[in-house]
Design a protein around this motif. Structure first.
Motif, PDB file in Angstrom:
ATOM      1  N   SER A  79       6.362   3.926   2.539  1.00 57.04           N
ATOM      2  CA  SER A  79       6.394   5.014   1.637  1.00 57.04           C
ATOM      3  C   SER A  79       8.134   5.167   1.726  1.00 57.04           C
ATOM      4  O   SER A  79       8.827   5.121   2.549  1.00 57.04           O
ATOM      5  CB  SER A  79       5.793   6.101   2.127  1.00 57.04           C
ATOM      6  N   SER A  80       8.267   5.983   0.619  1.00 58.06           N
ATOM      7  CA  SER A  80       9.769   6.303   0.284  1.00 58.06           C
ATOM      8  C   SER A  80       9.866   7.695  -0.493  1.00 58.06           C
ATOM      9  O   SER A  80      10.852   8.151  -0.727  1.00 58.06           O
ATOM     10  CB  SER A  80      10.692   5.704  -0.175  1.00 58.06           C
ATOM     11  N   TYR A  81       8.723   8.089  -0.549  1.00 54.79           N
ATOM     12  CA  TYR A  81       8.794   9.217  -1.859  1.00 54.79           C
ATOM     13  C   TYR A  81       8.204  10.689  -1.160  1.00 54.79           C
ATOM     14  O   TYR A  81       8.777  11.578  -1.334  1.00 54.79           O
ATOM     15  CB  TYR A  81       7.732   9.221  -2.945  1.00 54.79           C
ATOM     16  N   GLU A  82       7.792  10.536   0.002  1.00 57.68           N
ATOM     17  CA  GLU A  82       7.628  11.953   0.861  1.00 57.68           C
ATOM     18  C   GLU A  82       6.990  13.051   0.094  1.00 57.68           C
ATOM     19  O   GLU A  82       7.748  14.058  -0.028  1.00 57.68           O
ATOM     20  CB  GLU A  82       8.708  12.216   1.789  1.00 57.68           C
ATOM     21  N   LEU A 131       0.888  -1.250  -0.049  1.00 57.48           N
ATOM     22  CA  LEU A 131       0.024  -0.089   0.013  1.00 57.48           C
ATOM     23  C   LEU A 131       0.851   1.050   0.040  1.00 57.48           C
ATOM     24  O   LEU A 131       1.815   1.211   0.318  1.00 57.48           O
ATOM     25  CB  LEU A 131      -0.925   0.042   1.266  1.00 57.48           C
ATOM     26  N   LYS A 132       0.360   2.283  -0.482  1.00 56.46           N
ATOM     27  CA  LYS A 132      -0.894   2.389  -0.953  1.00 56.46           C
ATOM     28  C   LYS A 132      -1.022   2.145  -2.409  1.00 56.46           C
ATOM     29  O   LYS A 132      -2.352   1.637  -2.844  1.00 56.46           O
ATOM     30  CB  LYS A 132      -1.570   3.833  -0.617  1.00 56.46           C
ATOM     31  N   GLY A 133      -0.005   2.323  -3.221  1.00 59.69           N
ATOM     32  CA  GLY A 133      -0.134   2.550  -4.544  1.00 59.69           C
ATOM     33  C   GLY A 133      -1.042   1.125  -5.177  1.00 59.69           C
ATOM     34  O   GLY A 133      -1.523   1.375  -6.368  1.00 59.69           O
ATOM     35  N   SER A 134      -0.815  -0.077  -4.446  1.00 63.14           N
ATOM     36  CA  SER A 134      -1.107  -1.347  -5.339  1.00 63.14           C
ATOM     37  C   SER A 134      -2.734  -1.604  -5.100  1.00 63.14           C
ATOM     38  O   SER A 134      -3.060  -2.569  -5.418  1.00 63.14           O
ATOM     39  CB  SER A 134      -0.121  -2.527  -4.480  1.00 63.14           C
ATOM     40  N   VAL A 192       2.807  -7.650  -4.522  1.00 66.00           N
ATOM     41  CA  VAL A 192       2.023  -7.099  -5.740  1.00 66.00           C
ATOM     42  C   VAL A 192       2.413  -5.603  -5.453  1.00 66.00           C
ATOM     43  O   VAL A 192       1.803  -4.690  -4.497  1.00 66.00           O
ATOM     44  CB  VAL A 192       0.385  -7.408  -5.691  1.00 66.00           C
ATOM     45  N   GLU A 193       3.062  -5.031  -6.427  1.00 65.25           N
ATOM     46  CA  GLU A 193       3.322  -3.407  -6.532  1.00 65.25           C
ATOM     47  C   GLU A 193       2.882  -2.944  -7.659  1.00 65.25           C
ATOM     48  O   GLU A 193       2.520  -3.562  -8.700  1.00 65.25           O
ATOM     49  CB  GLU A 193       4.906  -3.481  -6.640  1.00 65.25           C
ATOM     50  N   ASP A 194       2.594  -1.586  -7.732  1.00 66.16           N
ATOM     51  CA  ASP A 194       1.935  -0.801  -8.782  1.00 66.16           C
ATOM     52  C   ASP A 194       3.307  -0.415  -9.719  1.00 66.16           C
ATOM     53  O   ASP A 194       2.958  -0.334 -10.873  1.00 66.16           O
ATOM     54  CB  ASP A 194       1.171   0.444  -8.324  1.00 66.16           C
ATOM     55  N   ILE A 195       4.505  -0.119  -8.934  1.00 63.42           N
ATOM     56  CA  ILE A 195       5.633   0.235 -10.002  1.00 63.42           C
ATOM     57  C   ILE A 195       6.699  -0.264  -9.296  1.00 63.42           C
ATOM     58  O   ILE A 195       6.873  -0.236  -8.004  1.00 63.42           O
ATOM     59  CB  ILE A 195       5.545   1.732 -10.272  1.00 63.42           C
ATOM     60  N   LEU A 196       7.501  -0.682  -9.953  1.00 67.28           N
ATOM     61  CA  LEU A 196       9.049  -0.974  -9.635  1.00 67.28           C
ATOM     62  C   LEU A 196       9.894   0.155 -10.462  1.00 67.28           C
ATOM     63  O   LEU A 196      10.117   0.244 -11.635  1.00 67.28           O
ATOM     64  CB  LEU A 196       9.388  -2.349 -10.133  1.00 67.28           C
ATOM     65  N   ASP A 197      10.570   1.052  -9.588  1.00 65.60           N
ATOM     66  CA  ASP A 197      10.999   2.357  -9.990  1.00 65.60           C
ATOM     67  C   ASP A 197      12.592   2.239  -9.631  1.00 65.60           C
ATOM     68  O   ASP A 197      13.542   1.429 -10.378  1.00 65.60           O
ATOM     69  CB  ASP A 197      10.554   3.380  -9.393  1.00 65.60           C
ATOM     70  N   SER A 198      13.098   2.901  -8.548  1.00 68.51           N
ATOM     71  CA  SER A 198      14.439   2.690  -8.102  1.00 68.51           C
ATOM     72  C   SER A 198      14.841   1.337  -7.778  1.00 68.51           C
ATOM     73  O   SER A 198      15.988   1.013  -7.550  1.00 68.51           O
ATOM     74  CB  SER A 198      14.778   3.677  -6.926  1.00 68.51           C
ATOM     75  N   GLY A 199      13.751   0.457  -7.154  1.00 65.64           N
ATOM     76  CA  GLY A 199      14.000  -0.896  -6.412  1.00 65.64           C
ATOM     77  C   GLY A 199      14.069  -0.444  -5.197  1.00 65.64           C
ATOM     78  O   GLY A 199      14.243  -1.694  -4.494  1.00 65.64           O
ATOM     79  N   ASN A 200      14.265   0.645  -4.641  1.00 68.66           N
ATOM     80  CA  ASN A 200      14.471   0.691  -3.070  1.00 68.66           C
ATOM     81  C   ASN A 200      13.297  -0.133  -2.336  1.00 68.66           C
ATOM     82  O   ASN A 200      13.915  -0.732  -1.319  1.00 68.66           O
ATOM     83  CB  ASN A 200      14.584   2.367  -2.673  1.00 68.66           C
ATOM     84  N   THR A 201      11.967   0.151  -2.575  1.00 66.39           N
ATOM     85  CA  THR A 201      11.054  -0.621  -1.875  1.00 66.39           C
ATOM     86  C   THR A 201      10.998  -2.181  -1.897  1.00 66.39           C
ATOM     87  O   THR A 201      11.011  -2.574  -0.861  1.00 66.39           O
ATOM     88  CB  THR A 201       9.630  -0.243  -2.373  1.00 66.39           C
ATOM     89  N   LEU A 202      11.223  -2.471  -3.199  1.00 67.86           N
ATOM     90  CA  LEU A 202      11.251  -4.147  -3.273  1.00 67.86           C
ATOM     91  C   LEU A 202      12.315  -4.709  -2.548  1.00 67.86           C
ATOM     92  O   LEU A 202      12.360  -6.004  -2.113  1.00 67.86           O
ATOM     93  CB  LEU A 202      10.979  -4.750  -4.758  1.00 67.86           C
TER      94      LEU A 202
HETATM   95  C1  PRP Z   1       5.771   3.886  -4.664  1.00 69.25           C
HETATM   96  C2  PRP Z   1       5.148   2.490  -5.218  1.00 69.25           C
HETATM   97  C3  PRP Z   1       6.022   1.654  -4.845  1.00 69.25           C
HETATM   98  C4  PRP Z   1       7.525   2.422  -4.969  1.00 69.25           C
HETATM   99  C5  PRP Z   1       8.319   2.036  -6.037  1.00 69.25           C
HETATM  100  O1  PRP Z   1       5.349   3.941  -3.582  1.00 69.25           O
HETATM  101  O2  PRP Z   1       3.835   2.352  -4.699  1.00 69.25           O
HETATM  102  O3  PRP Z   1       5.840   1.126  -3.634  1.00 69.25           O
HETATM  103  O4  PRP Z   1       7.090   3.619  -4.924  1.00 69.25           O
HETATM  104  O5  PRP Z   1       9.264   2.890  -6.095  1.00 69.25           O
HETATM  105  P1  PRP Z   1      10.809   2.457  -5.941  1.00 69.25           P
HETATM  106  O6  PRP Z   1      11.171   1.217  -6.986  1.00 69.25           O
HETATM  107  O7  PRP Z   1      11.522   3.742  -6.272  1.00 69.25           O
HETATM  108  O8  PRP Z   1      11.065   2.402  -4.511  1.00 69.25           O
HETATM  109  P2  PRP Z   1       5.396   5.422  -2.572  1.00 69.25           P
HETATM  110  O9  PRP Z   1       6.488   5.306  -1.667  1.00 69.25           O
HETATM  111  O10 PRP Z   1       5.124   6.502  -3.510  1.00 69.25           O
HETATM  112  O11 PRP Z   1       3.949   4.944  -1.740  1.00 69.25           O
HETATM  113  P3  PRP Z   1       2.394   5.042  -2.075  1.00 69.25           P
HETATM  114  O12 PRP Z   1       2.422   3.374  -2.546  1.00 69.25           O
HETATM  115  O13 PRP Z   1       1.663   5.137  -0.820  1.00 69.25           O
HETATM  116  O14 PRP Z   1       2.092   5.668  -2.956  1.00 69.25           O
END
Ligand code: PRP
Length: 184
Positions: free
Chosen positions: A71-74, A45-48, A101-111
């Motif tokens: 969260s990591s985007y603040e 959560l929340k994105g997914s 289940v993720e909405d987006i894989l971007d920097s990869g920090n979260t996963l």
């Molecule tokens: C977004 C998204 C992923 C993460 C991916 O979450 O939902 O969890 O960023 O980005 P990364 O690969 O660069 O880590 P966010 O921190 O914005 O929180 P949210 O899901 O509540 O929107």
């Protein structure tokens, strides 16, 4: 349908129809992989929240669902690199086959963080499913086992994804007009 948000969208990257079709395919693929294995879907959560709801219904497996909120985007468009758990697991995941289940894989920090976290908690296996993959921005060596769409390096909203907590209910994946950020 009337929308207050449509005027803020510069372009549509993935249409509602394309989303529906791809999610159906992804559900079928997961069915083949996990039939008889009772997987635990783990929505990040929340994105997914939109994707996981559609994906689970596209995948008619006997399965469970669990959530974690990080969260990591603040409120920024780039990852801070620090992952914060805002809501933790509510059950023991020892020995479970996890489908993250993720909405987006971007920097990869979260996963990268979550994979370690769930393995340390005793998950039997981890399968990473992401709707969107943005390989251009990867900082950590994380790959998805199943990805819906590979997208270019643009900041996207909709279908669960936000900018400053808005636009999550846009029903497609879109790119915001630059003035939306500058007015923030
Ligand atoms: C977004 C998204 C992923 C993460 C991916 O979450 O939902 O969890 O960023 O980005 P990364 O690969 O660069 O880590 P966010 O921190 O914005 O929180 P949210 O899901 O509540 O929107």
């Amino acid at each position: 349908m009337r929308s207050e948000m449509e005027k803020d969208i510069l372009k549509v990257l993935v249409t509602e129809e394309e989303l529906k079709q791809r999610v159906t395919e992804m559900g079928a693929e997961l069915y083949e992989k996990f039939e008889g294995k009772n997987p635990l879907f783990l929505g990040v959560l929340k994105g997914s929240f939109v994707f996981v709801a559609d994906l689970m219904r596209a995948c008619q497996l006997k399965s469970n669902i669990e959530f974690i909120a990080v969260s990591s985007y603040e409120n920024a468009t780039e990852s801070s690199g620090r992952v914060r758990i805002n809501y933790d697991l509510q059950q023991d995941i020892t020995g479970r086959h996890l489908v993250i289940v993720e909405d987006i894989l971007d920097s990869g920090n979260t996963l990268a963080f979550l994979k370690q976290y769930f393995l340390a908690k005793g998950a039997a296996s981890i399968t990473i499913v992401t709707l969107l993959d943005k390989p251009a921005r990867r900082e950590k060596a994380v790959t998805a086992d199943l990805a819906g769409f590979t997208i270019p390096d643009e900041f996207v909203v909709g279908y669960g994804l936000d900018y400053a907590q808005r636009y999550r209910n846009v029903p497609y994946i879109g790119v915001l007009k630059p003035e939306v950020y500058s007015n923030h």
